[in-house]
Motif scaffolding. Structure first.
Motif, PDB file in Angstrom:
ATOM      1  N   ALA A 141      -0.581   1.000   9.179  1.00  0.00           N
ATOM      2  CA  ALA A 141      -1.500   0.437   8.180  1.00  0.00           C
ATOM      3  C   ALA A 141      -2.548  -0.440   8.856  1.00  0.00           C
ATOM      4  N   ARG A 184      -5.932  -0.413   6.744  1.00  0.00           N
ATOM      5  CA  ARG A 184      -5.499  -0.448   5.350  1.00  0.00           C
ATOM      6  C   ARG A 184      -4.858  -1.806   5.064  1.00  0.00           C
ATOM      7  N   ASP A 243      -2.937  -2.678   1.898  1.00  0.00           N
ATOM      8  CA  ASP A 243      -1.575  -2.166   1.726  1.00  0.00           C
ATOM      9  C   ASP A 243      -0.512  -3.093   2.309  1.00  0.00           C
TER      10      ASP A 243
END
Length: 133
Positions: free
Chosen positions: A18, A23, A26
């Motif tokens: 991630a 990301r 997340d």
């Protein structure tokens, strides 16, 4: 839900993925909202990661070792990237860096990261300033 307790290595690998894929939204899956560290709170944690990836757009974390003892985790990472933006007061140098990072974590009752500390910023500074090569 106990996140890291069930499969710490697999969960940490997903966390690193991630981060490498940027990301950061997340990260709630892995980190408490009131995480403590260099920057407190999930938003501060995300901002710290963003600052690194802005200064080093190709920055990448690679897990080498993970040790889990109760609620404590220690990760040894190999980090790489090219310095294209200001980092910790150091103007862009264009230097490619490869460092060994040690990150320590304390997990909460639900198995999420509640505290994080490590040597990433210091290691990056040493490389950028030509020390420790």
């Amino acid at each position: 839900m106990v996140i890291f307790a069930d499969d710490p290595r697999g969960t940490y690998a997903r966390y690193i993925t991630a981060c490498n894929e940027r990301r950061f939204g997340d990260l709630d899956e892995f980190i408490t909202t009131d995480v403590e560290g260099v920057r407190s709170g999930i938003d501060g944690y995300r901002d710290g990661l963003r600052d690194i990836t802005v200064a080093f757009p190709d920055f990448s974390w690679c897990m080498e070792d993970l040790v889990v003892e109760g609620r404590l985790m220690a990760a040894r990472l190999t980090d790489t990237g090219t310095h294209h933006g200001e980092f910790d007061g150091i103007a862009a140098t264009g230097r490619y860096v490869q460092i060994q990072e040690l990150a320590m974590y304390r997990l909460d009752d639900d198995g999420k990261i509640a505290r994080c500390w490590g040597d990433l910023a210091a290691s990056l500074r040493c490389q950028l300033l030509g020390r420790g090569e």
